[in-house]
Design an enzyme around this catalytic site. Structure first.
Site, PDB file in Angstrom:
ATOM      1  N   ASP A   1       0.929  -1.123  -0.033  1.00 51.88           N
ATOM      2  CA  ASP A   1      -0.195  -0.133   0.086  1.00 51.88           C
ATOM      3  C   ASP A   1       0.889   1.308  -0.045  1.00 51.88           C
ATOM      4  O   ASP A   1       2.004   1.264   0.412  1.00 51.88           O
ATOM      5  CB  ASP A   1      -0.980   0.010   1.202  1.00 51.88           C
ATOM      6  CG  ASP A   1      -0.296  -0.193   2.679  1.00 51.88           C
ATOM      7  OD1 ASP A   1       0.676  -0.885   2.518  1.00 51.88           O
ATOM      8  OD2 ASP A   1      -0.681   0.769   3.500  1.00 51.88           O
TER       9      ASP A   1
ATOM     10  N   GLU B   1      -0.627  -1.928   5.234  1.00 50.65           N
ATOM     11  CA  GLU B   1       0.072  -1.866   6.374  1.00 50.65           C
ATOM     12  C   GLU B   1       0.053  -0.778   7.108  1.00 50.65           C
ATOM     13  O   GLU B   1       0.263  -0.598   8.383  1.00 50.65           O
ATOM     14  CB  GLU B   1       1.718  -2.259   6.034  1.00 50.65           C
ATOM     15  CG  GLU B   1       2.711  -2.166   7.018  1.00 50.65           C
ATOM     16  CD  GLU B   1       2.941  -1.034   7.793  1.00 50.65           C
ATOM     17  OE1 GLU B   1       3.248  -0.878   8.997  1.00 50.65           O
ATOM     18  OE2 GLU B   1       3.124  -0.180   6.891  1.00 50.65           O
TER      19      GLU B   1
ATOM     20  N   ARG C   1      17.866  -6.923  14.756  1.00 49.99           N
ATOM     21  CA  ARG C   1      17.678  -6.842  16.149  1.00 49.99           C
ATOM     22  C   ARG C   1      16.553  -7.979  16.597  1.00 49.99           C
ATOM     23  O   ARG C   1      15.672  -8.171  16.099  1.00 49.99           O
ATOM     24  CB  ARG C   1      17.006  -5.506  16.489  1.00 49.99           C
ATOM     25  CG  ARG C   1      16.782  -5.349  17.851  1.00 49.99           C
ATOM     26  CD  ARG C   1      16.348  -4.097  18.447  1.00 49.99           C
ATOM     27  NE  ARG C   1      16.157  -3.808  19.930  1.00 49.99           N
ATOM     28  CZ  ARG C   1      17.346  -3.580  20.646  1.00 49.99           C
ATOM     29  NH1 ARG C   1      18.321  -3.163  20.186  1.00 49.99           N
ATOM     30  NH2 ARG C   1      17.049  -3.490  21.851  1.00 49.99           N
TER      31      ARG C   1
ATOM     32  N   HIS D   1       7.655   8.598   4.317  1.00 46.95           N
ATOM     33  CA  HIS D   1       6.574   9.643   4.599  1.00 46.95           C
ATOM     34  C   HIS D   1       6.984  11.044   4.241  1.00 46.95           C
ATOM     35  O   HIS D   1       6.446  11.745   5.014  1.00 46.95           O
ATOM     36  CB  HIS D   1       6.004   9.509   6.229  1.00 46.95           C
ATOM     37  CG  HIS D   1       5.547   7.920   6.560  1.00 46.95           C
ATOM     38  ND1 HIS D   1       4.322   7.811   7.274  1.00 46.95           N
ATOM     39  CD2 HIS D   1       5.950   6.674   6.061  1.00 46.95           C
ATOM     40  CE1 HIS D   1       4.109   6.492   7.318  1.00 46.95           C
ATOM     41  NE2 HIS D   1       5.185   5.829   6.720  1.00 46.95           N
TER      42      HIS D   1
END
Length: 393
Positions: free
Chosen positions: A79, A136, A176, A363
């Site tokens: 998306d 998501e 991680r 973003h």
């Protein structure tokens, strides 16, 4: 370069064209119909069993080789974001206020690159489930695919996912184990008092003053009630109240983002926010209505699967190109829902640093996925799949 990298590099133009096409035609969560169709057609062309009906637009490509019962899943998100693109790229979004500002076009294409290699050249024994997930970005497409029977129909012994990481060297693989990304919860606090004239505050119950006190009091939860060794964030992102300087409004509304890297701390934050807000409101003679929405849980990478992926990355890219234990991130990811059901690992791949290509943050209207990672990321997925489905453990 290994055979996986050589193969994908030889087909680079094909994969870059796919990525640019998806980038140019972005689709929001649960509306990825065009992208889903492209994925389905390519997987069918390459010989995968293609399954749909998961999370509206989700796709699962299944490839079985050999006689092993071992299974694995690799997930990519599809998306885009409701953002106006300003990159000026020749393949920039054709849709106003929708763009691939997080690199999901690249994640999808990396997995498609691996899919083609594994269908044509892959040497393994077991079942490979390639999961192309919708929504998501805050809509929980992973949970919707699971609710629709994803792991019931396509069980996985382990599952893996990857996200690009601007600010790190292109192609670097970062791992991680344990809590790797935070939970993300959303809170709306509506404070209702009694409106009135600004000249007669004693006749009103001012929700703005109560809101101001609540805002300040909320700052003490993390600083005074959460163990300093634990990470947590309470952000008041919006406050809306009133329209004119001489009128005390009846309501004030606060919007909060709440994050933690530990499930117990997450619950502590919720309990203390509710108790503190109600107590503060009562002290000012106003009412507080709290809408507390739990979003994505803490993303926890399991030790065994992360160790396996980490060692595989060292074999694939060399020790200098692998970060063994990167700091935890306070961003959130709905892959966390999948990791609550299936052991696995979510890793990162550097998208570029400094003034180099791919360094722009996600973003952001100027963001673009680094096409070089179609080779690095796709080849790693192919190598990991072969290693996992040939591993006796």
């Amino acid at each position: 370069m290994n055979s996986h990298t050589n193969y994908i590099q030889a087909h680079f133009d094909e994969f870059a064209k796919i990525r640019h096409d998806i980038h140019q035609h972005p689709e929001l969560g649960f509306k990825e119909h065009r992208t889903s169709h492209i994925v389905q057609q390519l997987l069918k062309e390459w010989g995968y069993e293609v399954h749909t009906g998961y999370g509206t637009t989700g796709v699962v490509g299944v490839l079985k080789k050999g006689n092993s019962n071992k299974t694995m899943g690799i997930r990519a998100d599809m998306d885009a974001l409701p953002l106006k693109e300003t990159t000026g790229l020749p393949y920039a979004s054709v849709h106003d206020n929708i763009m691939h500002a997080c690199g999901h076009d690249g994640h999808t294409t990396m997995l498609l690159a691996a899919a083609k290699y594994l269908a044509e050249k892959g040497e393994f024994s077991g079942t490979l489930n390639l999961i192309f997930q919708p929504a998501e970005e805050s809509l929980g497409g992973a949970r919707k695919m699971m609710d629709d029977g994803l792991f019931k129909d396509h069980p996985c012994d382990a599952i893996f996912g990857m996200h690009n990481a601007p600010g790190f060297p292109q192609g670097q693989l970062l791992f991680r184990d344990g809590p790797a990304m935070s939970s993300s919860d959303y809170v709306t606090i509506t404070i209702t008092g009694v409106g009135g004239h600004g000249a007669h505050p004693h006749l009103a119950k001012d929700p703005i003053v109560a809101a101001a006190s609540i805002i300040m009091a909320l700052q003490t939860i993390v600083s005074r009630e959460v163990n300093p060794s634990q990470l947590a964030v309470i952000t008041i992102g919006a406050m809306n109240a009133g329209h004119i300087n001489n009128v005390i409004p009846q309501q004030a509304v606060l919007e909060l983002s709440v994050r933690a890297l530990n499930a117990e701390v997450r619950s502590l934050l919720e309990n203390r926010i509710k108790a503190l807000v109600n107590a503060q409101a009562e002290s000012f003679g106003v009412r507080a209505d709290i809408h507390y929405e739990r979003g994505y849980p803490v993303l926890v990478n399991t030790q065994t699967e992360t160790d396996f992926a980490r060692q595989t990355a060292i074999e694939f890219a060399g020790q200098d190109n692998v970060v063994l234990q990167t700091p935890a991130r306070l961003g959130s990811e709905d892959f966390a829902f999948m990791l609550e059901k299936v052991p696995g690992c979510y890793l990162f791949i550097g998208n570029g640093e400094g003034n180099k290509e791919g360094a722009c943050a996600v973003h952001n209207p100027n963001y673009n996925f680094n096409d070089k990672n179609l080779v690095n990321g796709g080849a790693f997925w192919a190598y990991l799949a072969e290693r996992y489905l040939s591993h006796a453990g």
